[in-house]
Design an enzyme around this catalytic site. Structure first.
Site, mmCIF file in Angstrom:
data_model
loop_
_atom_site.group_PDB
_atom_site.id
_atom_site.type_symbol
_atom_site.label_atom_id
_atom_site.label_comp_id
_atom_site.label_asym_id
_atom_site.label_seq_id
_atom_site.Cartn_x
_atom_site.Cartn_y
_atom_site.Cartn_z
ATOM 1 N N GLN A 86 25.835 -27.433 -8.206
ATOM 2 C CA GLN A 86 25.926 -28.660 -8.998
ATOM 3 C C GLN A 86 26.676 -29.717 -8.201
ATOM 4 O O GLN A 86 26.779 -30.859 -8.622
ATOM 5 C CB GLN A 86 26.703 -28.383 -10.290
ATOM 6 C CG GLN A 86 26.012 -27.406 -11.205
ATOM 7 C CD GLN A 86 26.975 -26.922 -12.282
ATOM 8 O OE1 GLN A 86 27.182 -27.563 -13.297
ATOM 9 N NE2 GLN A 86 27.564 -25.767 -12.064
ATOM 10 N N HIS A 104 22.356 -31.710 -8.842
ATOM 11 C CA HIS A 104 22.821 -33.032 -9.285
ATOM 12 C C HIS A 104 22.787 -34.088 -8.188
ATOM 13 O O HIS A 104 23.467 -35.099 -8.283
ATOM 14 C CB HIS A 104 24.243 -32.908 -9.863
ATOM 15 C CG HIS A 104 24.285 -32.123 -11.140
ATOM 16 N ND1 HIS A 104 25.432 -31.546 -11.649
ATOM 17 C CD2 HIS A 104 23.299 -31.823 -12.026
ATOM 18 C CE1 HIS A 104 25.142 -30.919 -12.781
ATOM 19 N NE2 HIS A 104 23.864 -31.063 -13.027
HETATM 20 P P1 OAD Z 1 34.271 -28.708 -13.783
HETATM 21 O O1 OAD Z 1 35.365 -29.632 -13.343
HETATM 22 O O2 OAD Z 1 33.741 -28.852 -15.160
HETATM 23 O O3 OAD Z 1 34.744 -27.191 -13.630
HETATM 24 C C1 OAD Z 1 35.395 -26.777 -12.471
HETATM 25 C C2 OAD Z 1 35.670 -25.286 -12.568
HETATM 26 O O4 OAD Z 1 36.263 -24.896 -11.330
HETATM 27 C C3 OAD Z 1 36.624 -24.866 -13.693
HETATM 28 O O5 OAD Z 1 36.094 -23.746 -14.389
HETATM 29 C C4 OAD Z 1 37.903 -24.500 -12.931
HETATM 30 O O6 OAD Z 1 38.633 -23.473 -13.574
HETATM 31 C C5 OAD Z 1 37.340 -24.010 -11.612
HETATM 32 N N1 OAD Z 1 38.263 -24.058 -10.463
HETATM 33 C C6 OAD Z 1 39.333 -24.848 -10.261
HETATM 34 N N2 OAD Z 1 39.911 -24.566 -9.073
HETATM 35 C C7 OAD Z 1 39.182 -23.571 -8.516
HETATM 36 C C8 OAD Z 1 39.251 -22.850 -7.288
HETATM 37 N N3 OAD Z 1 40.199 -23.077 -6.375
HETATM 38 N N4 OAD Z 1 38.308 -21.902 -7.048
HETATM 39 C C9 OAD Z 1 37.330 -21.646 -7.951
HETATM 40 N N5 OAD Z 1 37.217 -22.298 -9.116
HETATM 41 C C10 OAD Z 1 38.123 -23.252 -9.405
HETATM 42 O O7 OAD Z 1 33.115 -28.858 -12.682
HETATM 43 P P2 OAD Z 1 31.569 -28.438 -12.772
HETATM 44 O O8 OAD Z 1 31.382 -27.266 -13.671
HETATM 45 O O9 OAD Z 1 31.071 -28.354 -11.377
HETATM 46 O O10 OAD Z 1 27.968 -33.719 -12.659
HETATM 47 O O11 OAD Z 1 30.962 -29.726 -13.444
HETATM 48 C C11 OAD Z 1 29.581 -29.791 -13.633
HETATM 49 C C12 OAD Z 1 29.089 -31.210 -13.495
HETATM 50 O O12 OAD Z 1 29.878 -32.078 -14.318
HETATM 51 C C13 OAD Z 1 29.250 -31.784 -12.117
HETATM 52 O O13 OAD Z 1 28.182 -31.427 -11.275
HETATM 53 C C14 OAD Z 1 29.284 -33.262 -12.347
HETATM 54 C C15 OAD Z 1 30.200 -33.260 -13.552
HETATM 55 O O14 OAD Z 1 30.137 -34.313 -14.403
HETATM 56 C C16 OAD Z 1 27.592 -34.973 -12.327
HETATM 57 O O15 OAD Z 1 28.341 -35.778 -11.790
HETATM 58 C C17 OAD Z 1 26.198 -35.288 -12.721
#
Ligand code: OAD
Length: 228
Positions: A86, A104
């Site tokens: 993503q 994305h």
């Molecule tokens: P989120 O910010 O929603 O989630 C990030 C995840 O990474 C959370 O579950 C955290 O616990 C985890 N996390 C934090 N630090 C970490 C680490 N060091 N190692 C592993 N995991 C860690 O981000 P996404 O799920 O990617 O879309 O968000 C999805 C979409 O929402 C993105 O692609 C973007 C956003 O709006 C667009 O911009 C279209």
């Protein structure tokens, strides 16, 4: 070789220094989605949207892949690895992963506002776009990003790949954003799903195995488990 499908989100790039979206201090605490990540925002204030993505590109030039990305390249020795990300950064590419689908979009690409197939890759020294930069047909260039409310063109291909997964790995995504989050439901019933995330995500399910660690530590555990 078995098919290892990996769904990644912002958390895999966190240790490289790129903010996630929804953690405390995340990007959506500093900006509102409605202002910078929707087609309406682009119509209302293209300058703000352009500045936002120019900043994201500048930041991308300053960071490097971490062991989370690199460990996935390691796994290519043992599995047919397909990454579905993503993320709009290019850290999987820079780490050396072979098969990557960007659900994305991609920060380093821009496209014609009118003709979605006219896409350009920006050079690192030319990472900024400006209002007034046009495609060869004379239409404004916009970020090659899937904004909220837009279709996800790569979804169908991602579903087909996920259906063939022998193992699914989910790294660093809160699984809040659909349709990307729905991919976890397209595996075969017996396909194990490994979740690498320091925080709890999703629901408990007998086939889901949690590695509650950051990406670079978690991937080391995963490699040990999968090699055993
Ligand atoms: P989120 O910010 O929603 O989630 C990030 C995840 O990474 C959370 O579950 C955290 O616990 C985890 N996390 C934090 N630090 C970490 C680490 N060091 N190692 C592993 N995991 C860690 O981000 P996404 O799920 O990617 O879309 O968000 C999805 C979409 O929402 C993105 O692609 C973007 C956003 O709006 C667009 O911009 C279209």
């Amino acid at each position: 070789m078995k098919n290892l499908v990996v769904l990644t989100g912002a958390g895999i790039s966190a240790e490289s220094g790129i903010s996630t979206f929804r953690d405390s201090g995340g990007l959506w605490e500093q900006y509102s989605i409605e202002d910078v990540a929707t087609p309406e925002a682009w119509v209302k204030n293209p300058q703000l949207v352009t500045d936002f993505y120019n900043q994201r590109r500048k930041q991308l030039l300053e960071v490097e892949p971490n062991y989370g990305h690199i460990g996935l390249v390691e796994l290519e020795k043992y599995f047919n690895v397909q990454i579905i990300t993503q993320n709009v950064d290019n850290l999987h590419e820079r780490a050396g992963s072979k098969n990557i689908i960007h659900l994305h979009g991609e920060l380093i690409k821009v496209r014609s506002e009118r003709f979605e197939n006219i896409i350009y890759e920006l050079k690192p020294e030319n990472y900024e776009i400006k209002i007034g930069d046009k495609c060869e047909k004379g239409y404004q260039l916009r970020p090659h990003i899937v904004w909220f409310g837009e279709a996800v063109p790569m979804l169908e291909q991602a579903v087909k790949i996920t259906e063939k997964a022998d193992i699914l790995v989910v790294i660093g995504t809160s699984l809040n954003v659909y349709p990307a989050a729905s991919l976890v439901h397209y595996t075969r019933r017996d396909t194990p799903i490994y979740i690498i995330d320091p925080n709890s995500v999703a629901i408990n399910n007998p086939n889901w195995y949690y590695i509650k660690k950051g990406a670079s530590e978690g991937i080391k555990d995963l490699i040990e488990i999968l090699k055993a």
